[in-house]
Design a protein around this motif. Structure first.
Motif, PDB file in Angstrom:
ATOM      1  N   CYS A 187       0.871  -1.167   0.000  1.00 55.40           N
ATOM      2  CA  CYS A 187       0.000   0.000   0.000  1.00 55.40           C
ATOM      3  C   CYS A 187       0.909   1.218   0.000  1.00 55.40           C
ATOM      4  O   CYS A 187       1.746   1.372   0.892  1.00 55.40           O
ATOM      5  CB  CYS A 187      -0.880  -0.005   1.250  1.00 55.40           C
ATOM      6  SG  CYS A 187      -1.803   1.520   1.495  1.00 55.40           S
ATOM      7  N   LEU A 188       0.773   2.039  -1.027  1.00 53.22           N
ATOM      8  CA  LEU A 188       1.646   3.197  -1.164  1.00 53.22           C
ATOM      9  C   LEU A 188       0.961   4.439  -0.594  1.00 53.22           C
ATOM     10  O   LEU A 188      -0.161   4.765  -0.986  1.00 53.22           O
ATOM     11  CB  LEU A 188       1.990   3.386  -2.648  1.00 53.22           C
ATOM     12  CG  LEU A 188       3.001   4.459  -3.002  1.00 53.22           C
ATOM     13  CD1 LEU A 188       3.874   3.972  -4.152  1.00 53.22           C
ATOM     14  CD2 LEU A 188       2.323   5.757  -3.404  1.00 53.22           C
ATOM     15  N   ASP A 189       1.599   5.082   0.363  1.00 51.31           N
ATOM     16  CA  ASP A 189       1.052   6.287   0.985  1.00 51.31           C
ATOM     17  C   ASP A 189       1.786   7.502   0.413  1.00 51.31           C
ATOM     18  O   ASP A 189       3.008   7.618   0.558  1.00 51.31           O
ATOM     19  CB  ASP A 189       1.241   6.188   2.512  1.00 51.31           C
ATOM     20  CG  ASP A 189       0.567   7.322   3.269  1.00 51.31           C
ATOM     21  OD1 ASP A 189       0.791   8.497   2.905  1.00 51.31           O
ATOM     22  OD2 ASP A 189      -0.173   7.032   4.227  1.00 51.31           O
ATOM     23  N   THR A 190       1.055   8.389  -0.261  1.00 45.17           N
ATOM     24  CA  THR A 190       1.709   9.502  -0.963  1.00 45.17           C
ATOM     25  C   THR A 190       2.423  10.458  -0.005  1.00 45.17           C
ATOM     26  O   THR A 190       3.504  10.952  -0.314  1.00 45.17           O
ATOM     27  CB  THR A 190       0.701  10.300  -1.812  1.00 45.17           C
ATOM     28  OG1 THR A 190      -0.388  10.723  -0.972  1.00 45.17           O
ATOM     29  CG2 THR A 190       0.177   9.477  -2.970  1.00 45.17           C
ATOM     30  N   CYS A 191       1.815  10.716   1.163  1.00 42.95           N
ATOM     31  CA  CYS A 191       2.478  11.579   2.147  1.00 42.95           C
ATOM     32  C   CYS A 191       3.771  10.921   2.621  1.00 42.95           C
ATOM     33  O   CYS A 191       4.818  11.562   2.723  1.00 42.95           O
ATOM     34  CB  CYS A 191       1.554  11.863   3.330  1.00 42.95           C
ATOM     35  SG  CYS A 191       2.370  12.637   4.746  1.00 42.95           S
ATOM     36  N   HIS A 192       3.697   9.616   2.885  1.00 47.50           N
ATOM     37  CA  HIS A 192       4.870   8.908   3.412  1.00 47.50           C
ATOM     38  C   HIS A 192       6.020   8.870   2.410  1.00 47.50           C
ATOM     39  O   HIS A 192       7.166   9.114   2.780  1.00 47.50           O
ATOM     40  CB  HIS A 192       4.503   7.482   3.817  1.00 47.50           C
ATOM     41  CG  HIS A 192       3.538   7.410   4.959  1.00 47.50           C
ATOM     42  ND1 HIS A 192       3.021   6.229   5.429  1.00 47.50           N
ATOM     43  CD2 HIS A 192       2.985   8.392   5.727  1.00 47.50           C
ATOM     44  CE1 HIS A 192       2.196   6.485   6.439  1.00 47.50           C
ATOM     45  NE2 HIS A 192       2.147   7.778   6.623  1.00 47.50           N
ATOM     46  N   ILE A 193       5.725   8.546   1.138  1.00 48.50           N
ATOM     47  CA  ILE A 193       6.863   8.444   0.206  1.00 48.50           C
ATOM     48  C   ILE A 193       7.440   9.831  -0.101  1.00 48.50           C
ATOM     49  O   ILE A 193       8.638   9.982  -0.284  1.00 48.50           O
ATOM     50  CB  ILE A 193       6.549   7.663  -1.101  1.00 48.50           C
ATOM     51  CG1 ILE A 193       5.482   8.331  -1.942  1.00 48.50           C
ATOM     52  CG2 ILE A 193       6.193   6.207  -0.820  1.00 48.50           C
ATOM     53  CD1 ILE A 193       5.418   7.770  -3.379  1.00 48.50           C
ATOM     54  N   TRP A 194       6.584  10.856  -0.108  1.00 51.63           N
ATOM     55  CA  TRP A 194       7.063  12.234  -0.285  1.00 51.63           C
ATOM     56  C   TRP A 194       7.986  12.602   0.876  1.00 51.63           C
ATOM     57  O   TRP A 194       9.106  13.077   0.685  1.00 51.63           O
ATOM     58  CB  TRP A 194       5.854  13.169  -0.353  1.00 51.63           C
ATOM     59  CG  TRP A 194       6.156  14.627  -0.254  1.00 51.63           C
ATOM     60  CD1 TRP A 194       6.039  15.417   0.856  1.00 51.63           C
ATOM     61  CD2 TRP A 194       6.615  15.493  -1.303  1.00 51.63           C
ATOM     62  NE1 TRP A 194       6.390  16.703   0.566  1.00 51.63           N
ATOM     63  CE2 TRP A 194       6.745  16.780  -0.747  1.00 51.63           C
ATOM     64  CE3 TRP A 194       6.924  15.292  -2.650  1.00 51.63           C
ATOM     65  CZ2 TRP A 194       7.177  17.878  -1.497  1.00 51.63           C
ATOM     66  CZ3 TRP A 194       7.349  16.390  -3.396  1.00 51.63           C
ATOM     67  CH2 TRP A 194       7.468  17.660  -2.815  1.00 51.63           C
ATOM     68  N   ASP A 195       7.517  12.358   2.086  1.00 53.57           N
ATOM     69  CA  ASP A 195       8.346  12.625   3.268  1.00 53.57           C
ATOM     70  C   ASP A 195       9.590  11.731   3.279  1.00 53.57           C
ATOM     71  O   ASP A 195      10.609  12.081   3.868  1.00 53.57           O
ATOM     72  CB  ASP A 195       7.540  12.388   4.559  1.00 53.57           C
ATOM     73  CG  ASP A 195       6.619  13.556   4.905  1.00 53.57           C
ATOM     74  OD1 ASP A 195       6.216  14.291   3.970  1.00 53.57           O
ATOM     75  OD2 ASP A 195       6.315  13.739   6.096  1.00 53.57           O
ATOM     76  N   GLY A 196       9.483  10.589   2.634  1.00 48.47           N
ATOM     77  CA  GLY A 196      10.614   9.665   2.544  1.00 48.47           C
ATOM     78  C   GLY A 196      11.625  10.063   1.476  1.00 48.47           C
ATOM     79  O   GLY A 196      12.699   9.479   1.385  1.00 48.47           O
ATOM     80  N   GLY A 197      11.271  11.047   0.636  1.00 49.82           N
ATOM     81  CA  GLY A 197      12.229  11.555  -0.340  1.00 49.82           C
ATOM     82  C   GLY A 197      11.926  11.229  -1.793  1.00 49.82           C
ATOM     83  O   GLY A 197      12.747  11.515  -2.669  1.00 49.82           O
TER      84      GLY A 197
END
Ligand code: FE
Ligand code: FE
Ligand code: ZN
Length: 285
Positions: A187-197
């Motif tokens: 499950c890809l979380d857009t906020c998480h991957i953005w914050d992840g770089g």
């Protein structure tokens, strides 16, 4: 058609989840399988589950995405907490058989100082053991697909990079004994991957092709669609309303129409009440 819904409260029961979704113009939804802060799960009422199942069928819902509790840390340093995570994981999977065809996403956990490699090892153990034991108790393959959520890399969280997610999957399959394709996804979380770089604003295509190369798009089953209160690579994990954060409406809209993603269920986990979610769904549709 865009499949979209939001994280709902379970206070009105299982059928209530479906009814609230319909009211908001949604055709999927997310919910916590139990109190996110811990404690024993409420018993499932089979007739309530049946009503939800009928409603999902009647209105052509996309698969709902059940969320594991935050207290689940499968890669804690503490053996007791790891056991607690495994017990909840198995129990949740058995309970979800009352509402067949859901996804079940969980946070791969925080390694709490042991290092990512040890964390990845422990989390893959929970997945392999958990699925195996739940299948044994059920006497058949589960109808639920388990999803690892991509994380922001806050504190000692694992699952911040696609490589770490891949490593968790690989190790889980080694321990399970055969491929977990069809049983284990992402499950890809857009906020998480953005914050992840991962820069989904400037180059969504590049991020998606990286995902495909490292994990494989066939593993991607659901999207948590959130804006972020923070900048690219901040490792913070603070969700913002759609269009009010650093990712922005245009970039998130592009996520929903991308050919590789557009048929997946999109779940909003933005800081909203029901009216706010309804507005976001209208806006995105
Ligand atoms: Fe989550
Ligand atoms: Fe999320
Ligand atoms: Zn988050």
């Amino acid at each position: 058609m865009l499949h979209i819904g939001y994280h709902e409260s379970t206070s009105n029961g299982l059928e209530g989840l479906g009814l609230e979704a319909l009211e908001a113009g949604a055709d999927t939804f997310a919910f916590f399988t139990r109190n996110p802060r811990g404690g024993k799960a409420k018993d499932i009422d089979p007739s309530d589950a049946e009503k939800l199942n009928a409603l999902r069928k009647e209105h052509n819902f996309a698969p709902p995405v059940a969320h594991a509790p935050y207290t689940m840390n499968p890669c804690s340093q503490d053996e007791g907490l790891r056991q607690y995570a495994l017990d909840m994981f198995i129990d949740d999977l058995l309970r979800l058989e009352y509402t067949p065809g859901c996804y079940y996403n969980f946070h791969p956990g925080s390694h709490t100082g042991q290092g990512a490699e040890a964390g990845i090892d422990f989390t893959s153990t929970m997945i392999a053991e958990g699925i195996k034991k739940a299948e044994k108790k059920c006497g058949k393959d589960l109808s639920t697909v388990v999803l690892i959520e991509t994380m922001a890399g806050k504190g000692s969280e694992i699952g911040r990079t696609f490589e770490e997610v891949r490593a968790i999957i690989d190790k889980a399959e080694q321990k399970y004994g055969t491929s977990l394709k069809g049983k284990l996804g992402v499950c890809l979380d857009t906020c998480h991957i953005w914050d992840g770089g991962y820069d989904i604003v400037k180059d969504l295509d590049a991020v998606i092709s990286q995902f495909d190369k490292i994990i494989g798009l066939d593993r991607l089953k659901a999207i948590h669609l959130n804006d972020s209160m923070n900048d690219l690579g901040a490792h913070k994990d603070r969700h913002e309303k759609i269009g009010e954060g650093h990712i922005g409406f245009d970039a998130l809209k592009r996520v929903t129409v991308h050919p590789a993603l557009k048929n997946l269920p999109f779940i909003l986990e933005t800081p909203n009440d029901q009216t706010g979610y309804k507005k976001e769904i209208e806006m995105l549709r």
